[in-house]
Design a protein around this motif. Sequence first.
Motif, mmCIF file in Angstrom:
data_model
loop_
_atom_site.group_PDB
_atom_site.id
_atom_site.type_symbol
_atom_site.label_atom_id
_atom_site.label_comp_id
_atom_site.label_asym_id
_atom_site.label_seq_id
_atom_site.Cartn_x
_atom_site.Cartn_y
_atom_site.Cartn_z
ATOM 1 N N HIS A 45 53.574 38.949 40.204
ATOM 2 C CA HIS A 45 53.470 39.640 38.844
ATOM 3 C C HIS A 45 51.885 39.746 38.676
ATOM 4 O O HIS A 45 51.438 40.885 38.023
ATOM 5 C CB HIS A 45 54.054 38.676 37.656
ATOM 6 C CG HIS A 45 55.566 38.886 37.781
ATOM 7 N ND1 HIS A 45 56.195 38.954 36.416
ATOM 8 C CD2 HIS A 45 56.532 39.666 38.446
ATOM 9 C CE1 HIS A 45 57.634 39.319 36.496
ATOM 10 N NE2 HIS A 45 57.634 39.580 37.809
ATOM 11 N N LEU A 46 51.225 38.712 38.898
ATOM 12 C CA LEU A 46 49.732 38.783 38.928
ATOM 13 C C LEU A 46 49.181 40.054 39.743
ATOM 14 O O LEU A 46 48.344 40.963 39.322
ATOM 15 C CB LEU A 46 49.187 37.533 39.160
ATOM 16 C CG LEU A 46 49.187 36.330 38.264
ATOM 17 C CD1 LEU A 46 48.614 35.120 38.697
ATOM 18 C CD2 LEU A 46 48.839 36.677 36.886
ATOM 19 N N ASP A 47 49.618 39.988 40.974
ATOM 20 C CA ASP A 47 49.327 41.104 41.945
ATOM 21 C C ASP A 47 49.667 42.364 41.298
ATOM 22 O O ASP A 47 49.050 43.468 41.192
ATOM 23 C CB ASP A 47 49.907 41.039 43.297
ATOM 24 C CG ASP A 47 49.483 39.825 43.956
ATOM 25 O OD1 ASP A 47 48.376 39.182 43.576
ATOM 26 O OD2 ASP A 47 50.172 39.329 44.904
ATOM 27 N N LEU A 48 50.824 42.583 40.697
ATOM 28 C CA LEU A 48 51.348 43.980 40.251
ATOM 29 C C LEU A 48 50.746 43.905 38.957
ATOM 30 O O LEU A 48 50.541 45.313 38.561
ATOM 31 C CB LEU A 48 52.794 43.786 39.840
ATOM 32 C CG LEU A 48 53.809 43.954 41.160
ATOM 33 C CD1 LEU A 48 55.149 43.399 40.551
ATOM 34 C CD2 LEU A 48 53.835 45.183 41.539
ATOM 35 N N GLU A 49 50.217 43.249 38.060
ATOM 36 C CA GLU A 49 49.541 43.537 36.837
ATOM 37 C C GLU A 49 48.136 44.181 37.273
ATOM 38 O O GLU A 49 47.748 44.942 36.641
ATOM 39 C CB GLU A 49 49.148 41.858 36.287
ATOM 40 C CG GLU A 49 48.440 42.396 34.803
ATOM 41 C CD GLU A 49 48.146 40.917 34.030
ATOM 42 O OE1 GLU A 49 47.237 41.025 33.214
ATOM 43 O OE2 GLU A 49 48.759 40.084 34.310
ATOM 44 N N VAL A 50 47.682 43.758 38.394
ATOM 45 C CA VAL A 50 46.232 44.393 38.963
ATOM 46 C C VAL A 50 46.633 46.025 39.133
ATOM 47 O O VAL A 50 45.902 46.956 38.731
ATOM 48 C CB VAL A 50 45.633 43.725 40.046
ATOM 49 C CG1 VAL A 50 44.411 44.450 40.683
ATOM 50 C CG2 VAL A 50 45.158 42.261 39.553
ATOM 51 N N LEU A 51 47.720 45.813 39.765
ATOM 52 C CA LEU A 51 48.137 47.368 40.290
ATOM 53 C C LEU A 51 48.495 48.315 38.966
ATOM 54 O O LEU A 51 48.168 49.479 38.889
ATOM 55 C CB LEU A 51 49.244 47.533 41.086
ATOM 56 C CG LEU A 51 48.940 46.864 42.719
ATOM 57 C CD1 LEU A 51 50.331 46.496 43.282
ATOM 58 C CD2 LEU A 51 47.967 47.722 43.410
#
Length: 191
Positions: A45-51
């Motif tokens: 989710h943190l990775d997706l938040e950046v994206l």
Amino acid sequence: MVLTLYYIVYSFLFAHHVGEDKYTFPFVTETSHENSIMQREAKEHLDLEVLLNSLMKSIDDSESSHKDRVSAIHKDFKSIGDVLLGESGHLAREDLIFTTEHFRQWTDEKTLRAVSDNLHSVIPQYMDKMDGLIFIIYHLSDEEKMFWDERIPYIVTNFFFPRRAGMAPGVWKLASHCRTQNNNCTWYNKM
């Protein structure tokens, strides 16, 4: 028109992940004690938040040409898709973890309903609920549409959904089944 579709996808994913981070993941961790699984999902989710932030920046970029914006948006969506999709992607794993059977073995119906209500309370903070529903409905597979067609009253599927979708037809005609139905965005092309 296309940018509106991308914004709706962004809003839906963002609201969905905020709700999971705030309500679902803590609930699953607390009740099932599956900490390592939830840690992996939370990290994604943190990775997706950046994206997603990159996607929003591309959508809001008023200095670039339309072509450059759309190109950047497509690149962002591909990156998001790489994380979400596939047999071992984020969504496939969540589908295995977040099942009714799993939840029922961890808690009672009342607690589960409260978690669900809390999760769904997040959505209106980030997007219009009806737009979210219509977006989901118009992106179902044919098999999923048949399932819901048997359960949703005729007036809803053949009047209310198409009418709401018709308020922004440029957005909804991009749905996969609309593209295969000569851009006709009525439910199952019935109207």
